[in-house]
Design an enzyme around this catalytic site. Structure first.
Site, PDB file in Angstrom:
ATOM      1  N   GLU A 194       2.154   1.709   8.822  1.00 29.76           N
ATOM      2  CA  GLU A 194       0.904   2.506   8.811  1.00 29.76           C
ATOM      3  C   GLU A 194       1.069   3.868   8.133  1.00 29.76           C
ATOM      4  O   GLU A 194       0.600   4.885   8.630  1.00 29.76           O
ATOM      5  CB  GLU A 194       0.386   2.697  10.233  1.00 29.76           C
ATOM      6  N   GLY A 211       2.221  -9.128  10.853  1.00 30.85           N
ATOM      7  CA  GLY A 211       2.648  -9.562  12.184  1.00 30.85           C
ATOM      8  C   GLY A 211       1.987 -10.880  12.548  1.00 30.85           C
ATOM      9  O   GLY A 211       0.779 -11.036  12.413  1.00 30.85           O
ATOM     10  N   THR A 256       0.401  -6.014   3.155  1.00 29.65           N
ATOM     11  CA  THR A 256       1.651  -5.693   2.450  1.00 29.65           C
ATOM     12  C   THR A 256       2.214  -6.913   1.723  1.00 29.65           C
ATOM     13  O   THR A 256       2.140  -8.034   2.213  1.00 29.65           O
ATOM     14  CB  THR A 256       2.695  -5.181   3.460  1.00 29.65           C
TER      15      THR A 256
HETATM   16  C1  LIG Z   1       8.097  -3.494  11.929  1.00 33.73           C
HETATM   17  C2  LIG Z   1       7.109  -3.529  10.790  1.00 33.73           C
HETATM   18  C3  LIG Z   1       5.898  -4.182  10.955  1.00 33.73           C
HETATM   19  C4  LIG Z   1       4.974  -4.261   9.909  1.00 33.73           C
HETATM   20  N1  LIG Z   1       3.798  -4.934  10.109  1.00 33.73           N
HETATM   21  C5  LIG Z   1       2.930  -5.068   9.079  1.00 33.73           C
HETATM   22  C6  LIG Z   1       1.709  -5.816   9.218  1.00 33.73           C
HETATM   23  O1  LIG Z   1       1.422  -6.334  10.289  1.00 33.73           O
HETATM   24  N2  LIG Z   1       0.876  -5.968   8.151  1.00 33.73           N
HETATM   25  C7  LIG Z   1       1.190  -5.419   6.950  1.00 33.73           C
HETATM   26  O2  LIG Z   1       0.423  -5.588   6.013  1.00 33.73           O
HETATM   27  N3  LIG Z   1       2.331  -4.678   6.777  1.00 33.73           N
HETATM   28  C8  LIG Z   1       3.204  -4.500   7.800  1.00 33.73           C
HETATM   29  N4  LIG Z   1       4.374  -3.763   7.623  1.00 33.73           N
HETATM   30  C9  LIG Z   1       4.681  -3.196   6.310  1.00 33.73           C
HETATM   31  C10 LIG Z   1       4.471  -1.688   6.270  1.00 33.73           C
HETATM   32  O3  LIG Z   1       3.102  -1.421   6.272  1.00 33.73           O
HETATM   33  C11 LIG Z   1       5.151  -1.098   5.033  1.00 33.73           C
HETATM   34  O4  LIG Z   1       6.519  -1.307   5.164  1.00 33.73           O
HETATM   35  C12 LIG Z   1       4.864   0.379   4.934  1.00 33.73           C
HETATM   36  O5  LIG Z   1       3.564   0.550   4.493  1.00 33.73           O
HETATM   37  C13 LIG Z   1       5.824   1.120   3.994  1.00 33.73           C
HETATM   38  O6  LIG Z   1       5.706   0.638   2.719  1.00 33.73           O
HETATM   39  P1  LIG Z   1       6.928   0.057   1.888  1.00 33.73           P
HETATM   40  O7  LIG Z   1       7.698  -0.824   2.753  1.00 33.73           O
HETATM   41  O8  LIG Z   1       6.351  -0.429   0.637  1.00 33.73           O
HETATM   42  O9  LIG Z   1       7.825   1.314   1.583  1.00 33.73           O
HETATM   43  P2  LIG Z   1       8.076   1.964   0.160  1.00 33.73           P
HETATM   44  O10 LIG Z   1       6.815   2.607  -0.310  1.00 33.73           O
HETATM   45  O11 LIG Z   1       8.737   1.030  -0.737  1.00 33.73           O
HETATM   46  O12 LIG Z   1       9.082   3.104   0.601  1.00 33.73           O
HETATM   47  C14 LIG Z   1      10.431   3.177   0.189  1.00 33.73           C
HETATM   48  C15 LIG Z   1      10.784   4.624  -0.082  1.00 33.73           C
HETATM   49  O13 LIG Z   1      10.003   5.081  -1.195  1.00 33.73           O
HETATM   50  C16 LIG Z   1       9.399   6.297  -0.880  1.00 33.73           C
HETATM   51  N5  LIG Z   1       8.103   6.434  -1.556  1.00 33.73           N
HETATM   52  C17 LIG Z   1       7.165   5.482  -1.768  1.00 33.73           C
HETATM   53  N6  LIG Z   1       6.099   6.031  -2.376  1.00 33.73           N
HETATM   54  C18 LIG Z   1       6.352   7.350  -2.534  1.00 33.73           C
HETATM   55  C19 LIG Z   1       5.637   8.456  -3.084  1.00 33.73           C
HETATM   56  N7  LIG Z   1       4.427   8.293  -3.566  1.00 33.73           N
HETATM   57  N8  LIG Z   1       6.226   9.662  -3.084  1.00 33.73           N
HETATM   58  C20 LIG Z   1       7.443   9.829  -2.555  1.00 33.73           C
HETATM   59  N9  LIG Z   1       8.169   8.827  -2.016  1.00 33.73           N
HETATM   60  C21 LIG Z   1       7.624   7.603  -2.008  1.00 33.73           C
HETATM   61  C22 LIG Z   1       9.223   6.273   0.627  1.00 33.73           C
HETATM   62  O14 LIG Z   1       9.145   7.585   1.134  1.00 33.73           O
HETATM   63  C23 LIG Z   1      10.470   5.537   1.086  1.00 33.73           C
HETATM   64  O15 LIG Z   1      11.521   6.461   1.260  1.00 33.73           O
HETATM   65  C24 LIG Z   1       5.290  -3.657   8.668  1.00 33.73           C
HETATM   66  C25 LIG Z   1       6.510  -2.987   8.506  1.00 33.73           C
HETATM   67  C26 LIG Z   1       7.409  -2.914   9.554  1.00 33.73           C
HETATM   68  C27 LIG Z   1       8.716  -2.193   9.355  1.00 33.73           C
END
Ligand SMILES: Cc1cc2nc3c(=O)[nH]c(=O)nc-3n(C[C@H](O)[C@H](O)[C@H](O)COP(=O)(O)OP(=O)(O)OC[C@H]3O[C@@H](n4cnc5c(N)ncnc54)[C@H](O)[C@@H]3O)c2cc1C
Ligand SMILES: Cc1cc2nc3c(=O)[nH]c(=O)nc-3n(C[C@H](O)[C@H](O)[C@H](O)COP(=O)(O)OP(=O)(O)OC[C@H]3O[C@@H](n4cnc5c(N)ncnc54)[C@H](O)[C@@H]3O)c2cc1C
Lengths: 676, 676
Positions: A440, A197, A158
């Site tokens: 995930e 992480g 990410t």
């Molecule tokens: C506690 C925690 C630990 C984590 N650990 C790791 C890790 O170890 N390694 C790593 O790589 N990542 C990690 N992550 C990141 C995590 O994988 C991402 O936060 C997750 O994949 C969600 O993506 P985003 O944050 O880009 O959300 P976004 O995609 O930006 O989501 C924001 C909003 O947009 C909406 N949205 C996005 N795309 C669409 C679509 N196509 N259609 C409709 N709605 C959409 C979503 O539904 C949501 O409401 C971690 C996150 C957390 C919270």
């Protein structure tokens, strides 16, 4: 003032004892069943004994430590647990992997690393990814060191700007033919790695996901093994900007990090090359569509779904025990105050969550079976069941996490004021489930995927083509068959939920078709039909859970259980199904006729189911067999001496170590005097 | 790596600017309307300017401080704010109380005391209670000192064992005729005071709620003014065991405390004696049913309901702005990634919360009007409207807090991973709303009260007796009138929600009647009908909110608003009503006939309403006019430079102040080496 205020009695609270004495079934039978057999239960207890035996401080005291202390505690405890698990693996099943590293990323050990494990990602993802994406030689060179914990690492995917949409990742790996190296760069702020992480200060290596460029031509996302810090000094290597992303609402000690590159060079042979390859002259060899990458993701989702069933069960355990100990508000005036579990509204806060946890555990068991079968199929070269597995994992991941998040919060609220105290540990459980809604695969994004799978399934169903087992309930409705009659028996309720799901699928399909006819692309139409697609996906998932629960309770396995225990399961099933029907009643009423009296009956059945579960509730949660250290809750321990525990823990707050805080002289007194 | 990583641009993010340029209405008109007029808006901004001008550190950095530092910060900032508010009161409206102390317990100042105010209870409850329960002489002697902040105090009511059920409080005040004193004692662990804000280490006095005993005869709960600590040294007085109850999921700095007594003696004249009295010879004079005590409680609930409308609005502001800045997941492949606010499922996460915040604000405005009218009535000796006010306050407190808690969590989830960071401030908003679900009347307990009021109203309605205005919609259904026809226009939807509410009231009433016939007492029957009573109460509250919103938008005030602004309000109303109808669709379908096409139309109307609101969403939340400091969010500031803010704040984490943490040498390296 009572004298006992600082010590917590080990004697079981009499109200809890009374509950236990009054149960209609044997808790040990429940516990064996829940853990998949006597041997597994025994092993779990042995493990817990060993993991927790030298822990003395209450886990929630964590919250008084500084950010840096919490980080250190996370490191220390993670290493302790690793050592213990390895020793146990060695002793109990040498050469296996069922204890180490498998349990290192399970919920069972959370009680031993309350700060969260900064190396969870290393063992849950990075090791596997090197195994599956790296060559044998790469495994020997890097993988074994990671697996052996000689070095620490994470899976760095990410970025600040991209989580859900992986193809949008911006970190660049440009191939330099002259030196046979990749040059790593972070071209913009949003390209910074962000979230992995342990990345902050815990790792010296990572498996980097970056866009491969050859001669400035993008070749898609690839994985690279990258050293980040010097092994001797831990100093970041030149060109590497690294640190942690800061305080979070949970997982305080997991040290999630950021990472930027400026012209960092790594050898060509550090790209994972089992599938895709870059040859020394810069020729790019594409990967054959890699099912296995995808398979790790599916596995993670199965795991998360299952973990979240347990999270919900743990919150339900705390709130149920507390509700048996807490007395409040007489029902008849001038009678003594009842245990709050006797207020019917309170039962409605507790028992449906217990039933949901059981339903989710059974559904995820079933998901795991499908996972292993599909895995076997794949090894035999057959991929046909993969889409179904994938979609089921998406559904259950989304539903189990969303229900655990909302359910644990309802349970927290059910504990009144004391549920707001950190020492109840409930908000930590809520925060864990909340994270799982996002990582995930963000839940909405997953449900939309399932929705699209359902569109294909509906088309197939309408054309009379064969359907995968979990979508087979679509066949009859797609062929225009009506529901038949509502009888309200359990199988009929499951059919009704399926029929309502099918109806939502149909509605979404028709809306899609309408939009396609208006000239929208498939993708635009899917976006515009997003609400109906996610509604359909949710009901599809619930149908599976409901059907699995029914099959488990009424199926052949019932013969192996005692009659008393079967009655408990039937009560849980009854509550789950009637409650699920009520929760989705509008979807059901949209396509199935229920009379006024049918509706009344549903309401009465809920009330009856609550009444039947009442005497067994405490023993059911006892059957989940959570260790007190796993619960880490002043409200939910086995002995249930709630007020003593609350008090004893409050006394340990740093502010309570002296009668007058030093700020009295510096802040409080001067202000008050100024107002005289 | 980009160079700008540590500074945050003040320039508005272009995506946000584009949204603002594209709005269909004037934000300033919205902001004036939302704040009740241009003058109030101006005053609010002036106030904010003064409160926040010398604050430099980001509020969420609080989470890196130790528990004790947070406590000190809470003290310091609370005093700062008190000084500023008093100065402003003095300057702007000398002698008034609209700024000081009124705003001291409002949400508007939270940005200035992010740790939470340990003296909130002193000014929101204690001062008033002394005024209303104490004699004039007592006011002179104690009250003025409290009001003048010469001493600090709290209202000490809740005990470890009793929150909801006040009559169950155990702390004793035994009258000793010989010395004319009360002897205070804490007879058991559960009798310890537990929760009062500021009680831990911030207060030297309290208004104690205790059971009065005369000659060992209980005389009911009374209030006593009690000194807890020495004014010069702050040492707890002899016989007083006092401290704080420990870490909580929110309000980190409010220093909620515990308190136990062992033979602490206070003069007879410290009992609040405006109403009840103990004469020197020990004669007890009962209080005339005190409506006024009760009135403070009602006022608190009005305030909490209104505050929670704002909490929801603040979370909606953050998530909406972030959704306009964040780009993710192309809709058509190979097109650029859209702002996530263009995903329809995302709109469904945001816009209904915005509409709900508006609906709740209007409903609580209306509640306040009723409050002031009833207050006036009471001063004229008429108490007839009090039960209605009381019940409306209970309904709205329960619904506004529950919706803010769940809604803010949905909004937090809508921000994906970054919503999990403390720097988003979203989980703090969630935690504030969560507390409000519990304090000042636990929500379920309040809904049960409303349910009982509805039972009485239904009986009156069936007997053709007059009904209070908010229950008048029960009259026709109670007289057997049917709903008529579903047309789906806005007034018709409001009527449908009311009709569905009436139907739930009827069902609950019939279940109650049935149970009474079976010989259950009124109270047992009410407990057993708890589920239906709370369902009825919830729908009753929603009916009021829906009707109020409709009246506001379509009523005479519309003429004072521009056409463009009225269109925006109509869109919000449309979304709110259709969404509320969908949310309670099963209750509606239980008593009103909707055809298949009616149901489809509802779904389409939601989608249309989202589309219409899309271009105005950012400007609507701008119209809420939250100061950046109130939001304190890296995701939601006005300028919207999200990634820069996230990065800049992460860099301030203590762990990021050095490249290698000291634990590397002590913990990490030794472990890794041991695995070589
Ligand atoms: C506690 C925690 C630990 C984590 N650990 C790791 C890790 O170890 N390694 C790593 O790589 N990542 C990690 N992550 C990141 C995590 O994988 C991402 O936060 C997750 O994949 C969600 O993506 P985003 O944050 O880009 O959300 P976004 O995609 O930006 O989501 C924001 C909003 O947009 C909406 N949205 C996005 N795309 C669409 C679509 N196509 N259609 C409709 N709605 C959409 C979503 O539904 C949501 O409401 C971690 C996150 C957390 C919270
Ligand atoms: C952040 C915070 C700040 C606070 N500040 C103060 C303060 O300054 N001063 C102070 O005195 N107190 C304070 N309190 C305490 C607060 O007033 C109580 O927590 C609140 O009144 C709820 O009571 P309880 O905790 O006893 O809940 P309980 O009554 O124990 O509730 C537990 C469960 O039992 C259920 N229940 C209880 N009675 C019934 C019934 N009759 N029928 C059906 N269900 C029932 C509830 O619905 C709930 O699910 C604070 C609490 C919090 C969380």
């Amino acid at each position: 003032m009572p004298a006992q205020q600082n010590s917590v009695s080990e004697l079981v609270n009499p109200d809890l004892q009374k509950e236990r004495d009054g149960a209609s079934f044997r808790v040990d039978e429940f516990a064996r069943w829940w853990h998949g057999g006597a041997e597994k239960l025994r092993l779990k207890r042995e493990l817990e004994q060993e993991l927790f035996n030298d822990m003395t401080e209450h886990n929630t005291l964590l919250h008084y430590k500084s950010h840096e202390e919490i980080f250190e505690l996370g490191l220390k405890q993670s290493f302790e647990v690793a050592k213990k698990l390895r020793a146990m693996q060695q002793r109990i099943n040498p050469g296996g992997n069922d204890i180490w590293p498998k349990l290192y990323s399970s919920t069972w050990i959370w009680g031993a690393i309350p700060a969260g494990n900064p190396f969870g990602v290393q063992f849950a993802m990075m090791v596997d990814a090197i195994k599956m994406q790296g060559t044998d030689e790469q495994w020997e060179r890097f993988g074994k060191r990671v697996e052996n914990f000689e070095i620490t690492g994470t899976y760095a995917q990410t970025e600040l700007g991209h989580g859900t949409f992986l193809r949008g990742l911006e970190t660049r790996a440009d191939y330099d033919r002259t030196t046979q190296e990749f040059v790593l760069n972070t071209p913009s702020l949003s390209a910074y790695k962000w979230w992995p992480g342990g990345l902050g200060h815990s790792c010296n290596y990572c498996l980097l996901v970056a866009q491969l460029y050859i001669d400035n031509e993008p070749m898609g996302v690839q994985m690279f093994f990258v050293q980040l810090r010097d092994e001797e000094t831990h100093m970041p290597l030149p060109g590497i900007d690294i640190g942690e992303i800061g305080h979070k609402m949970g997982f305080y000690g997991t040290n999630n990090g950021f990472l930027g590159f400026k012209n960092v060079r790594i050898p060509r042979t550090n790209m994972m090359m089992r599938n895709a390859k870059v040859q020394s002259d810069g020729t790019f060899v594409k990967s054959p569509a890699s099912v296995l990458t995808y398979f790790t993701m599916v596995m993670m989702r199965c795991m998360i779904a299952a973990d979240n069933a347990l999270l919900l069960a743990s919150a339900a355990t705390i709130a149920t025990r507390y509700s048996a100990v807490r007395r409040q508000s007489p029902i008849n005036p001038n009678e003594p105050e009842p245990q709050i579990i006797d207020h019917v509204t309170q039962q409605m806060k507790l028992f449906p969550e217990i039933a949901t946890a059981v339903a989710h555990q059974l559904a995820t068991n079933s998901l795991w079976s499908m996972y292993y079968e599909t895995y076997g199929d794949i090894e035999r070269g057959s991929y046909t069941r993969l889409p179904e597995l994938h979609n089921l994992a998406c559904s259950l991941k989304a539903l189990c996490t969303a229900d655990a998040n909302a359910g644990a919060e309802r349970l927290r609220l059910a504990c009144g004021g004391h549920g707001y105290l950190t020492s109840s540990n409930l908000h930590i459980i809520v925060a864990s489930a909340a994270a799982a809604c996002t990582y995930e695969g963000e839940n909405t994004v997953l449900l939309l995927q399932v929705g699209r799978f359902l569109m294909k399934s509906w088309r197939a169903a309408s054309e009379g083509k064969p359907l995968t087992p979990t979508a087979r309930y679509l066949a009859a409705p797609a062929q225009g068959k009506g529901f038949g009659k509502w009888t309200g028996d359990l199988a009929n309720i499951v059919s009704a939920i399926q029929y309502a799901a099918a109806n939502k699928v149909r509605l979404a399909f028709e809306s899609m078709a309408q939009r396609l006819k208006q000239g929208q692309t498939q993708e635009e139409a899917a976006n515009n039909t997003g609400l109906e697609l996610t509604q359909a996906a949710e009901l599809h998932g619930r149908s599976f859970i409901a059907a699995t629960f029914l099959a488990h309770v009424t199926g052949p396995a019932a013969a192996e259980r005692s009659a008393a225990f079967n009655r408990v399961l039937q009560n849980l099933l009854e509550l789950y199904l009637v409650h699920t029907a009520q929760r989705h009643l509008s979807a059901i009423l949209q396509c199935i006729n229920l009379s006024d009296s049918d509706l009344r009956t549903l309401q009465t059945r809920i009330e009856t189911a609550l009444r039947k579960l009442r005497p067994d509730a405490v023993s059911i949660v006892d059957g989940f067999d959570f260790h007190d250290r796993t619960l880490s809750s002043t409200l939910g321990s086995y002995a249930g001496n709630v007020y003593e525990s609350l008090f004893a823990l409050a006394k340990q707050s740093p502010l309570n170590q002296q009668p007058v805080p030093k700020s009295f002289q510096t802040i409080l007194k001067p202000f008050l005097k100024s107002n005289l």
